[in-house]
Design a protein around this motif. Structure first.
Motif, mmCIF file in Angstrom:
data_model
loop_
_atom_site.group_PDB
_atom_site.id
_atom_site.type_symbol
_atom_site.label_atom_id
_atom_site.label_comp_id
_atom_site.label_asym_id
_atom_site.label_seq_id
_atom_site.Cartn_x
_atom_site.Cartn_y
_atom_site.Cartn_z
ATOM 1 N N ILE A 1 42.412 12.164 39.721
ATOM 2 C CA ILE A 1 42.340 11.445 40.987
ATOM 3 C C ILE A 1 41.368 12.126 41.944
ATOM 4 C CG2 ILE A 1 43.654 10.592 42.952
ATOM 5 C CD1 ILE A 1 46.123 10.545 41.174
ATOM 6 N N ALA A 2 40.390 11.345 42.430
ATOM 7 C CA ALA A 2 39.423 11.856 43.400
ATOM 8 C C ALA A 2 40.148 12.328 44.654
ATOM 9 C CB ALA A 2 38.413 10.770 43.746
ATOM 10 N N CYS A 3 39.666 13.430 45.218
ATOM 11 C CA CYS A 3 40.390 14.114 46.293
ATOM 12 C C CYS A 3 39.671 14.073 47.636
ATOM 13 C CB CYS A 3 40.636 15.562 45.907
ATOM 14 S SG CYS A 3 41.490 15.809 44.347
ATOM 15 N N GLY A 4 38.742 13.127 47.821
ATOM 16 C CA GLY A 4 38.133 12.941 49.125
ATOM 17 C C GLY A 4 36.741 13.490 49.305
ATOM 18 N N PHE A 5 36.244 14.298 48.364
ATOM 19 C CA PHE A 5 34.907 14.866 48.520
ATOM 20 C C PHE A 5 33.825 13.939 47.946
ATOM 21 C CE2 PHE A 5 34.962 19.698 49.407
ATOM 22 C CZ PHE A 5 35.837 19.523 50.465
ATOM 23 N N HIS A 6 33.922 13.610 46.654
ATOM 24 C CA HIS A 6 32.924 12.698 46.075
ATOM 25 C C HIS A 6 33.366 11.244 46.197
ATOM 26 C CE1 HIS A 6 35.630 12.737 42.559
ATOM 27 N NE2 HIS A 6 35.041 11.633 42.178
ATOM 28 N N ALA A 7 34.665 11.044 46.391
ATOM 29 C CA ALA A 7 35.249 9.707 46.550
ATOM 30 C C ALA A 7 36.707 9.894 46.957
ATOM 31 C CB ALA A 7 35.147 8.899 45.253
ATOM 32 N N GLY A 8 37.343 8.799 47.322
ATOM 33 C CA GLY A 8 38.753 8.859 47.680
ATOM 34 C C GLY A 8 38.971 9.126 49.156
ATOM 35 N N ASP A 9 40.125 8.733 49.641
ATOM 36 C CA ASP A 9 40.555 9.019 51.005
ATOM 37 C C ASP A 9 42.085 9.110 50.978
ATOM 38 O OD1 ASP A 9 41.725 6.401 51.279
ATOM 39 O OD2 ASP A 9 39.812 5.583 51.931
ATOM 40 N N PRO A 10 42.721 9.501 52.075
ATOM 41 C CA PRO A 10 44.184 9.695 52.021
ATOM 42 C C PRO A 10 44.960 8.488 51.513
ATOM 43 C CG PRO A 10 43.311 10.709 54.000
ATOM 44 C CD PRO A 10 42.160 9.971 53.367
ATOM 45 N N GLY A 11 44.607 7.293 51.984
ATOM 46 C CA GLY A 11 45.347 6.112 51.541
ATOM 47 C C GLY A 11 45.143 5.819 50.070
ATOM 48 N N ILE A 12 43.917 5.948 49.601
ATOM 49 C CA ILE A 12 43.636 5.711 48.185
ATOM 50 C C ILE A 12 44.329 6.756 47.327
ATOM 51 C CG2 ILE A 12 41.809 5.756 46.436
ATOM 52 C CD1 ILE A 12 39.980 4.410 48.483
#
Length: 254
Positions: free
Chosen positions: A35-46
């Protein structure tokens, strides 16, 4: 031939209202998710919704830390000091683990994304700090690593710390004659027949085919990887799953 084998997939790789893949469909076909952790993709909700999907479908949960590069999707290499590499792992995995813990799950593994993986593979100076960071992520947390892992300083340091490394075969990328992955800056359409042939070849012979038309040994692997951002990712994952099961191999996370 192994009686069980894992299928892993990079997941949660959207941002805000932008969605890259059909995670719900893919989740039904795999046994572990990165699961992407917000750096290359992703955000808290995702991140939260992807963890919820994993728990709903009994899919093992892994963090997928990468470079802070949304525009380049983490596939452009950056220079890092050892402490920065360790901090990237700790920060991103810690963010994901917050959702995992809150929702009653368990962090299963860590898998470096894209150019961050390539840097950990190629820069021996990062090995000790990065391995220390992974070892602190939790008891029994594994590392998924594109085979071959032999001779990689990071994997050697993980072994010294008792962290299990799970080598993986990529079913939707080509290999060089030396067994290195040929990375696509933007994931292209994959012929499902190619993915099926790689699954059959690995489970039958312990080798994968290369772009040069030769075979290369990948002994000891425990997982097949499928990219969620491919334009026909669901079709590829379906073929990988069906082929694996047709060979009498059950699908389960290590």
């Amino acid at each position: 031939m192994s009686k069980t084998f894992d299928i892993n997939c990079d997941m949660g790789e959207g941002f805000g209202v932008w969605s890259l893949a059909d995670d719900e469909a893919l989740m039904k076909l795999i046994s572990s998710a990165n699961i992407a952790c917000g750096f290359h993709a992703g955000d808290p909700g995702i991140m939260r919704r992807t963890v919820e999907l994993c728990l709903e479908h009994d899919v093992a949960i892994g963090s997928h830390p990468g470079f802070p590069d949304l525009l380049g999707f983490g596939r452009r290499k950056l220079a890092l000091r050892p402490d920065e590499a360790a901090d990237y792992i700790t920060y991103q995995t810690g963010a994901l683990k917050g959702f995992v813990d809150a929702l009653g799950g368990r962090l299963h593994h860590v898998k470096a994304h894209g150019a961050f993986f390539a840097l950990l593979r190629d820069d021996d100076s990062l090995a000790v700090a990065a391995a220390d960071a992974v070892a602190r992520c939790g008891e029994d947390v594994m590392v998924y690593w594109p085979a071959p892992a032999d001779g990689v300083a990071f994997c050697t340091e993980l072994d010294r710390r008792g962290v299990r490394v799970v080598p993986e075969v990529y079913t939707d990328l080509e290999y060089t004659a030396e067994g290195r992955l040929i990375i696509e800056p933007r994931k292209q359409w994959t012929d499902p027949e190619y993915s099926e042939s790689q699954v059959r070849r690995y489970l039958g012979e312990g080798t994968v085919g290369t772009a040069a038309g030769t075979g290369v040994s990948m002994a000891g692997c425990g997982s097949f990887c499928v990219h969620s951002d491919g334009p026909n990712a669901v079709e590829v994952a379906t073929r990988v799953r069906e082929t694996t099961m047709s060979l009498g191999v059950d699908i389960a996370a290590p």
